[in-house]
Design a protein around this motif. Structure first.
Motif, PDB file in Angstrom:
ATOM      1  N   TYR A  25      33.230   6.090  -6.973  1.00 43.72           N
ATOM      2  CA  TYR A  25      32.756   7.320  -6.126  1.00 43.72           C
ATOM      3  C   TYR A  25      33.656   8.483  -6.687  1.00 43.72           C
ATOM      4  O   TYR A  25      33.382   9.763  -6.121  1.00 43.72           O
ATOM      5  N   SER A  26      34.840   8.455  -7.145  1.00 48.17           N
ATOM      6  CA  SER A  26      35.693   9.349  -7.581  1.00 48.17           C
ATOM      7  C   SER A  26      34.903  10.677  -8.564  1.00 48.17           C
ATOM      8  O   SER A  26      35.166  11.741  -8.411  1.00 48.17           O
ATOM      9  N   PRO A  27      34.165   9.846  -9.716  1.00 51.13           N
ATOM     10  CA  PRO A  27      33.503  10.901 -10.379  1.00 51.13           C
ATOM     11  C   PRO A  27      32.453  11.890  -9.517  1.00 51.13           C
ATOM     12  O   PRO A  27      32.454  12.962  -9.867  1.00 51.13           O
ATOM     13  N   LEU A  28      31.953  11.160  -8.542  1.00 54.88           N
ATOM     14  CA  LEU A  28      30.972  11.921  -7.796  1.00 54.88           C
ATOM     15  C   LEU A  28      31.775  13.070  -6.856  1.00 54.88           C
ATOM     16  O   LEU A  28      31.300  14.298  -7.014  1.00 54.88           O
ATOM     17  N   ALA A  29      32.983  12.547  -6.384  1.00 58.06           N
ATOM     18  CA  ALA A  29      33.662  13.405  -5.735  1.00 58.06           C
ATOM     19  C   ALA A  29      34.310  14.642  -6.522  1.00 58.06           C
ATOM     20  O   ALA A  29      34.191  15.994  -5.999  1.00 58.06           O
ATOM     21  N   ALA A  30      34.767  14.276  -7.569  1.00 56.66           N
ATOM     22  CA  ALA A  30      35.214  15.185  -8.416  1.00 56.66           C
ATOM     23  C   ALA A  30      34.193  16.162  -8.957  1.00 56.66           C
ATOM     24  O   ALA A  30      34.411  17.422  -9.236  1.00 56.66           O
ATOM     25  N   ALA A  31      32.892  15.791  -9.254  1.00 56.12           N
ATOM     26  CA  ALA A  31      31.903  16.734  -9.557  1.00 56.12           C
ATOM     27  C   ALA A  31      31.584  17.653  -8.719  1.00 56.12           C
ATOM     28  O   ALA A  31      31.589  18.720  -8.968  1.00 56.12           O
ATOM     29  N   ILE A  32      31.487  17.248  -7.105  1.00 57.95           N
ATOM     30  CA  ILE A  32      31.161  18.142  -6.102  1.00 57.95           C
ATOM     31  C   ILE A  32      32.513  19.236  -6.093  1.00 57.95           C
ATOM     32  O   ILE A  32      32.092  20.317  -5.993  1.00 57.95           O
ATOM     33  N   ALA A  33      33.562  18.566  -6.196  1.00 60.84           N
ATOM     34  CA  ALA A  33      34.862  19.484  -5.944  1.00 60.84           C
ATOM     35  C   ALA A  33      34.774  20.579  -7.118  1.00 60.84           C
ATOM     36  O   ALA A  33      35.159  21.824  -7.077  1.00 60.84           O
ATOM     37  N   PRO A  38      36.169  25.391  -9.710  1.00 64.41           N
ATOM     38  CA  PRO A  38      35.980  25.221 -11.395  1.00 64.41           C
ATOM     39  C   PRO A  38      37.256  25.703 -11.802  1.00 64.41           C
ATOM     40  O   PRO A  38      38.004  26.659 -11.494  1.00 64.41           O
ATOM     41  N   GLY A  39      37.877  24.848 -12.915  1.00 62.24           N
ATOM     42  CA  GLY A  39      39.015  25.130 -13.635  1.00 62.24           C
ATOM     43  C   GLY A  39      40.376  24.894 -13.130  1.00 62.24           C
ATOM     44  O   GLY A  39      41.584  24.970 -13.555  1.00 62.24           O
ATOM     45  N   ARG A  40      40.215  24.255 -11.899  1.00 57.85           N
ATOM     46  CA  ARG A  40      41.394  23.805 -10.863  1.00 57.85           C
ATOM     47  C   ARG A  40      41.550  22.433 -10.859  1.00 57.85           C
ATOM     48  O   ARG A  40      41.173  21.644  -9.937  1.00 57.85           O
ATOM     49  N   GLN A  41      41.772  21.702 -12.075  1.00 57.75           N
ATOM     50  CA  GLN A  41      41.577  20.385 -12.227  1.00 57.75           C
ATOM     51  C   GLN A  41      42.519  19.528 -11.271  1.00 57.75           C
ATOM     52  O   GLN A  41      42.284  18.539 -10.554  1.00 57.75           O
ATOM     53  N   ALA A  42      43.814  19.929 -11.065  1.00 54.90           N
ATOM     54  CA  ALA A  42      44.790  19.402 -10.000  1.00 54.90           C
ATOM     55  C   ALA A  42      44.099  19.409  -8.617  1.00 54.90           C
ATOM     56  O   ALA A  42      44.114  18.341  -7.870  1.00 54.90           O
ATOM     57  N   ASP A  43      43.560  20.634  -8.164  1.00 53.75           N
ATOM     58  CA  ASP A  43      42.877  20.595  -6.899  1.00 53.75           C
ATOM     59  C   ASP A  43      41.510  19.725  -6.922  1.00 53.75           C
ATOM     60  O   ASP A  43      41.451  19.153  -5.970  1.00 53.75           O
ATOM     61  N   ILE A  44      40.775  19.750  -7.878  1.00 49.42           N
ATOM     62  CA  ILE A  44      39.594  18.685  -8.018  1.00 49.42           C
ATOM     63  C   ILE A  44      40.108  17.204  -7.745  1.00 49.42           C
ATOM     64  O   ILE A  44      39.377  16.286  -7.141  1.00 49.42           O
ATOM     65  N   GLU A  45      41.301  16.811  -8.524  1.00 46.62           N
ATOM     66  CA  GLU A  45      41.626  15.569  -8.266  1.00 46.62           C
ATOM     67  C   GLU A  45      42.217  15.006  -7.060  1.00 46.62           C
ATOM     68  O   GLU A  45      41.926  14.040  -6.485  1.00 46.62           O
ATOM     69  N   GLU A  46      42.706  16.015  -6.231  1.00 42.01           N
ATOM     70  CA  GLU A  46      43.247  15.769  -5.025  1.00 42.01           C
ATOM     71  C   GLU A  46      42.040  15.885  -4.083  1.00 42.01           C
ATOM     72  O   GLU A  46      42.096  14.875  -3.019  1.00 42.01           O
ATOM     73  N   VAL A  47      40.998  16.511  -4.200  1.00 48.70           N
ATOM     74  CA  VAL A  47      39.715  16.466  -3.367  1.00 48.70           C
ATOM     75  C   VAL A  47      39.237  14.885  -3.655  1.00 48.70           C
ATOM     76  O   VAL A  47      38.809  14.338  -2.399  1.00 48.70           O
ATOM     77  N   ALA A  48      39.204  14.282  -4.917  1.00 44.86           N
ATOM     78  CA  ALA A  48      38.753  13.073  -5.098  1.00 44.86           C
ATOM     79  C   ALA A  48      39.652  12.007  -4.423  1.00 44.86           C
ATOM     80  O   ALA A  48      39.045  10.948  -3.754  1.00 44.86           O
ATOM     81  N   ALA A  49      40.796  12.255  -4.635  1.00 43.73           N
ATOM     82  CA  ALA A  49      41.847  11.243  -3.809  1.00 43.73           C
ATOM     83  C   ALA A  49      41.586  11.435  -2.258  1.00 43.73           C
ATOM     84  O   ALA A  49      41.584  10.274  -1.744  1.00 43.73           O
ATOM     85  N   ASP A  50      41.782  12.353  -1.761  1.00 44.98           N
ATOM     86  CA  ASP A  50      41.649  12.483  -0.501  1.00 44.98           C
ATOM     87  C   ASP A  50      40.174  12.184   0.102  1.00 44.98           C
ATOM     88  O   ASP A  50      40.015  11.422   1.376  1.00 44.98           O
TER      89      ASP A  50
END
Length: 170
Positions: A25-33, A38-50
């Motif tokens: 599910y992390s790829p799905l959460a990261a795609a949505i985030a 866009p362009g905020r990789q650290a924030d995208i990864e944080e959303v996937a982790a959260d």
């Protein structure tokens, strides 16, 4: 392993199960985030982790048949919350496009029927609608901008939605 099996093993083997849930599910959460950040990789990864943390916290109450929906909704809400935080600090632009905002909205976001309807709204209702649903501003933020209470903004949004449901063809 099915979602049902993963959720049932979450309390007995959390590390192994979270790794499997992350792979699924992390790829799905990261795609949505990524669509909202866009362009905020650290924030995208944080959303996937959260999002995974939310699964872990609520695992005993989640329905395995709707786990994917839970991930989608949670990731979207977390990304919106993060975008709002960044927006308040002026770390993200309202739009990453050249040209007038209204041209972008009509061309890229709004259907022609919806755009026509919003143009007919008396000020500031159209602007309130766009700020809330497209720019993701809160009712309190909009109220502050227009000198309205939060409840007045919510009431205006409610009236616009009701009219929209009756008048705009789908």
């Amino acid at each position: 392993m099915t979602d049902r099996e993963l959720l049932s093993r979450l309390s007995s083997a959390p590390e192994e199960t979270l790794a499997a849930l992350s792979a699924r599910y992390s790829p799905l959460a990261a795609a949505i985030a990524g669509r909202l950040l866009p362009g905020r990789q650290a924030d995208i990864e944080e959303v996937a982790a959260d999002t995974l943390i939310a699964i872990w916290k609520h695992g005993d109450t989640l329905d395995p048949d709707t786990l994917r929906g839970f991930v989608i909704t949670t990731a979207r809400n977390l990304a919106i919350d993060r975008w709002r935080q960044l927006r308040r600090r002026d770390e993200v632009p309202l739009f990453d496009h050249d040209g007038a905002d209204s041209d972008f909205l009509e061309r890229e976001v709004l259907s022609s029927a919806l755009a026509d309807y919003i143009r007919t709204l008396s000020p500031p209702d159209g602007e309130i609608f766009l700020r809330h649903y497209l720019l993701l501003e809160t009712a309190a933020e909009i109220g502050e901008r227009y000198g309205l209470t939060e409840s007045a903004v919510r009431a205006r949004l409610h009236r616009v939605r009701q009219t929209l449901q009756r008048e705009v063809p789908r």
